[in-house]
Design an enzyme around this catalytic site. Structure first.
Site, PDB file in Angstrom:
ATOM      1  N   HIS A 292       0.914  -1.191   0.100  1.00  0.00           N
ATOM      2  CA  HIS A 292       0.181   0.005  -0.006  1.00  0.00           C
ATOM      3  C   HIS A 292       0.939   1.199  -0.157  1.00  0.00           C
ATOM      4  O   HIS A 292       1.572   1.408   1.017  1.00  0.00           O
ATOM      5  CB  HIS A 292      -0.890  -0.070   1.299  1.00  0.00           C
ATOM      6  CG  HIS A 292      -1.885   0.985   1.515  1.00  0.00           C
ATOM      7  ND1 HIS A 292      -3.080   0.829   1.580  1.00  0.00           N
ATOM      8  CD2 HIS A 292      -1.832   2.517   0.911  1.00  0.00           C
ATOM      9  CE1 HIS A 292      -3.929   1.995   1.676  1.00  0.00           C
ATOM     10  NE2 HIS A 292      -3.207   3.028   1.231  1.00  0.00           N
TER      11      HIS A 292
ATOM     12  N   HIS B 220      -7.581  -3.965   7.739  1.00  0.00           N
ATOM     13  CA  HIS B 220      -7.424  -3.246   6.712  1.00  0.00           C
ATOM     14  C   HIS B 220      -7.219  -1.826   7.206  1.00  0.00           C
ATOM     15  O   HIS B 220      -7.349  -0.715   6.615  1.00  0.00           O
ATOM     16  CB  HIS B 220      -8.731  -3.075   5.839  1.00  0.00           C
ATOM     17  CG  HIS B 220      -9.207  -4.429   5.169  1.00  0.00           C
ATOM     18  ND1 HIS B 220      -8.460  -5.054   4.385  1.00  0.00           N
ATOM     19  CD2 HIS B 220     -10.207  -5.473   5.524  1.00  0.00           C
ATOM     20  CE1 HIS B 220      -8.988  -6.297   4.010  1.00  0.00           C
ATOM     21  NE2 HIS B 220     -10.043  -6.347   4.655  1.00  0.00           N
TER      22      HIS B 220
ATOM     23  N   ARG C 270      -8.068  15.283   1.716  1.00  0.00           N
ATOM     24  CA  ARG C 270      -7.787  15.638   2.981  1.00  0.00           C
ATOM     25  C   ARG C 270      -6.505  15.205   3.634  1.00  0.00           C
ATOM     26  O   ARG C 270      -5.780  14.652   2.824  1.00  0.00           O
ATOM     27  CB  ARG C 270      -8.883  14.965   4.133  1.00  0.00           C
ATOM     28  CG  ARG C 270      -8.813  13.396   4.036  1.00  0.00           C
ATOM     29  CD  ARG C 270      -9.639  12.938   5.028  1.00  0.00           C
ATOM     30  NE  ARG C 270      -9.825  11.369   4.993  1.00  0.00           N
ATOM     31  CZ  ARG C 270      -8.837  10.452   5.430  1.00  0.00           C
ATOM     32  NH1 ARG C 270      -7.815  10.824   5.721  1.00  0.00           N
ATOM     33  NH2 ARG C 270      -9.281   9.102   5.031  1.00  0.00           N
TER      34      ARG C 270
END
Length: 655
Positions: A208, A235, A292
């Site tokens: 990731h 997750h 964000r």
């Protein structure tokens, strides 16, 4: 620049934003729920207003109330933090309509990236690489099952409006799909008010990787290097680092360009994060864009020397980015761990309670702590159970790992379950040290990272013994009564004593003989000296031990060599009454809401069969049958709010 801003958030992010505002001379307005009336962000802000009851939907998610407080306080702008309303298109639009600056991207950018399915289609047009999957509007369960079959298992079901690991399920086989879909949709409805999902091919051992992007109102867009966020449980990220150990300069440039292309495609302004998933061959695919600031932004700040919150404020006030792409620094290596109130050995079940003791390493150029709590504060069941983020920096990744292990060893928490021991094992694990990190690492190495309870070494009980003796000695020093003296003096000899301790199923007895100069433990001279409220310097024979011991209730918490051990001193003068065995069957593991009852009363149940689903601390928890048996009855109903320890099921195990 703004004179006053409102922070529409809580906890460590609100405290983080306040820190930058203080540096820039900007006054801050905090909002708080009734449960957060005494919270640290309320204490730090210049002004604070109650926004509603404890439940998020009645407080921190109340757009009308927050706009009202903006007007009442005279705040010129709103910083949404992350989570809550930070990616809410309606909130950004309400700010715009009321002449309040939203410190974030334009409404159209939030809209474009807010639904993952629509965002994927947009990224396809911008030629950003995508994972094979289904991102359509048709949400018929039969169609979704067919699409999953077409893509090929394993697949990942994801809430279209989701984030933060909520509304995500990995499905390994066709017969698991229907139940996983229903659970995912329930969680998505609860967390985001939208149960639409998308389905993607689940890559095995993926990384990731995310790129921090920034854009100003003049159209300049740059990337601020990458972060590796592969170490995850449920997750959700628990360890992040920058730069990523698997990414070289060529890959960094390619991912940075793709991330900037994604931002430009939606007319982005402000701080954003483009998340990619990468395979072992170096291929990368767009997952989503978070419109964000991210929880893990400090590692980017540590390797660039930049204050990203300051950049957000300046860009929102109309200033240009202060750097071009070629000027972005990349210095050293940074690692962040998320310290949660949770119990890894119980499936990372969140923990609630009061922080009876909370001590962290001193901040420096190498160590940073972002937290929304202090010693004495409560971790409640209403919000995310994060206690703090611990961030370190050093010249190399190897040095940063050692720096983190040292910082974790100095982190002491008593009062709630926590993951500090787990994080130490994870950061010190051979696979992490070697950079062999993927999203399945924690589950794959579960036995090593969350070992079964083992017998404590004798040394732990010796340390506890000397800590108990030191406490008794100090208590004596404060008393004028001769009956309180505990120096072991005897008319015709020395005192011999056995101190009894228990730790789980283990018990131990330590023999002590009092002497004029100290003690003797197992024929070795021993001394103990207190150096702070919890720190002790102990000598046993030729061994010198620096440790810490914290007493909380009946338990003694021994901190030694980076690990925490809980023991109970069995005081012979205290007789504990017998405790009754819990009646009524399976009990609630923590406070929460019953979401669904999954079996029929009276049915014969196999071991491991799901019995009910409850929601607690923004996640779904399933209660399973502990053995084969009969479900006599449910002791709760769907929709009930239950307290920890309340019986939920009357269950009879088979003989």
């Amino acid at each position: 620049m703004f004179r006053k801003i409102l922070i529409a958030n809580r906890g460590e992010i609100a405290c983080r934003v306040i820190a930058t505002c203080r540096k820039l001379g900007i006054r801050t307005v905090a909002v708080y729920s009734e449960a957060d009336a005494g919270a640290r962000h309320v204490r730090l802000a210049d002004e604070a207003y109650c926004v509603g009851p404890a439940a998020s939907r009645e407080s921190y998610l109340r757009i009308d109330r927050i706009i009202e407080i903006c007007k009442q306080s005279g705040a010129q702008a709103v910083h949404p933090g992350y989570g809550f309303l930070s990616e809410n298109e309606s909130f950004a639009h309400a700010c715009e309509e009321n002449g309040i600056v939203f410190i974030g991207p334009p409404v159209k950018s939030i809209r474009a990236m807010g639904l993952k399915s629509a965002a994927k289609a947009l990224m396809q047009q911008a030629k950003v690489p995508l994972v094979p999957g289904y991102h359509g509007a048709d949400q018929d369960p039969a169609l979704l099952q067919r699409e999953a079959d077409r893509i090929g298992y394993p697949v990942l079901i994801k809430a279209s409006a989701g984030g933060g690991g909520k509304g995500m399920r990995v499905v390994n086989a066709p017969n698991e799909f229907a139940a996983a879909l229903a659970s995912c949709q329930r969680e998505a409805r609860t967390s985001f008010g939208d149960d639409n999902v998308l389905i993607e091919k689940y890559l095995l051992q993926p990384r990731h990787i995310e790129i921090q992007v920034f854009a100003d109102q003049a159209g300049h867009t740059i990337s601020l290097n990458e972060r590796d966020c592969s170490a995850q449980r449920r997750h959700q990220k628990v360890v992040e680092e920058a730069p990523a150990p698997s990414v070289n300069a060529t890959q960094r440039a390619a991912m940075g360009k793709a991330a900037c292309d994604a931002a430009r495609a939606v007319g982005y302004v402000g701080a954003g994060t483009v998340e990619f998933i990468a395979d072992s061959q170096g291929n990368f695919y767009f997952m989503e864009m978070n419109t964000r600031l991210q929880v893990e932004h400090p590692v980017t700040e540590m390797i660039t020397g930049l204050d990203l919150v300051e950049w957000q404020l300046r860009v929102a006030a109309g200033e240009d980015l202060p750097l071009t792409q070629d000027q972005v620094p990349l210095n050293g290596h940074s690692i962040e761990v998320r310290i949660y109130a949770e119990e890894p050995e119980k499936g990372f079940l969140p923990s609630v309670g009061r922080l009876a003791y909370f001590k962290t390493p001193a901040p420096s150029a190498h160590v940073r702590l972002d937290t929304g709590v202090e010693q004495g504060d409560e971790i409640t069941p209403h919000y995310d159970p994060m206690i703090a983020k611990l961030i370190v920096w050093d010249r190399t990744r190897e040095a940063a790992i050692e720096r983190m292990l040292g910082a974790l060893a100095e982190t002491r928490i008593v009062g709630v379950g926590h993951n500090v021991n787990f994080l130490s094992r994870l950061v010190g694990h051979a696979a992490f040290r070697e950079g062999r990190v993927d999203t399945g690492l924690i589950e794959r190495e579960r036995a090593t990272l969350i070992p079964a309870a083992a017998e404590l070494p004798k040394e732990i009980f010796e340390v506890a013994t000397l800590a108990q003796l030191a406490a008794e000695r100090e208590q004596t020093a404060q008393s004028n009564s001769p009956w309180s003296v505990t120096d072991g003096w005897r008319i015709n000899g020395t005192q011999n004593r056995a101190l009894q301790f228990s730790a789980g199923e283990q018990s131990a007895s330590v023999s002590v003989r009092y002497t004029a100069s100290g003690y003797v433990i197992d024929d070795e001279p021993a001394r103990v000296q207190r150096t702070s409220d919890s720190d002790l310097r102990i000598t046993i024979g030729q061994r010198h031990i620096n440790t810490a011991v914290v007493k909380s209730g009946e338990q003694m918490h021994v901190f030694l060599r980076g690990q925490q051990h809980a023991l109970t001193y069995v005081d012979p003068l205290v007789h504990a009454g017998e405790t009754e065995e819990a009646q009524g069957g399976l009990t609630a593991p923590m406070p929460g809401k019953i979401i669904a009852l999954l079996a029929e009363p009276g049915a014969e149940i196999d071991k491991g069969a799901p019995l009910l689903v409850m929601e607690a601390m923004k996640m779904e928890l399933t209660v399973f049958a502990p053995s084969k048996g009969k479900l006599v009855s449910y002791l709760c109903n769907a929709g009930d709010q239950v307290k920890e320890g309340v019986p939920l099921v009357d269950f009879q195990a088979s003989a």
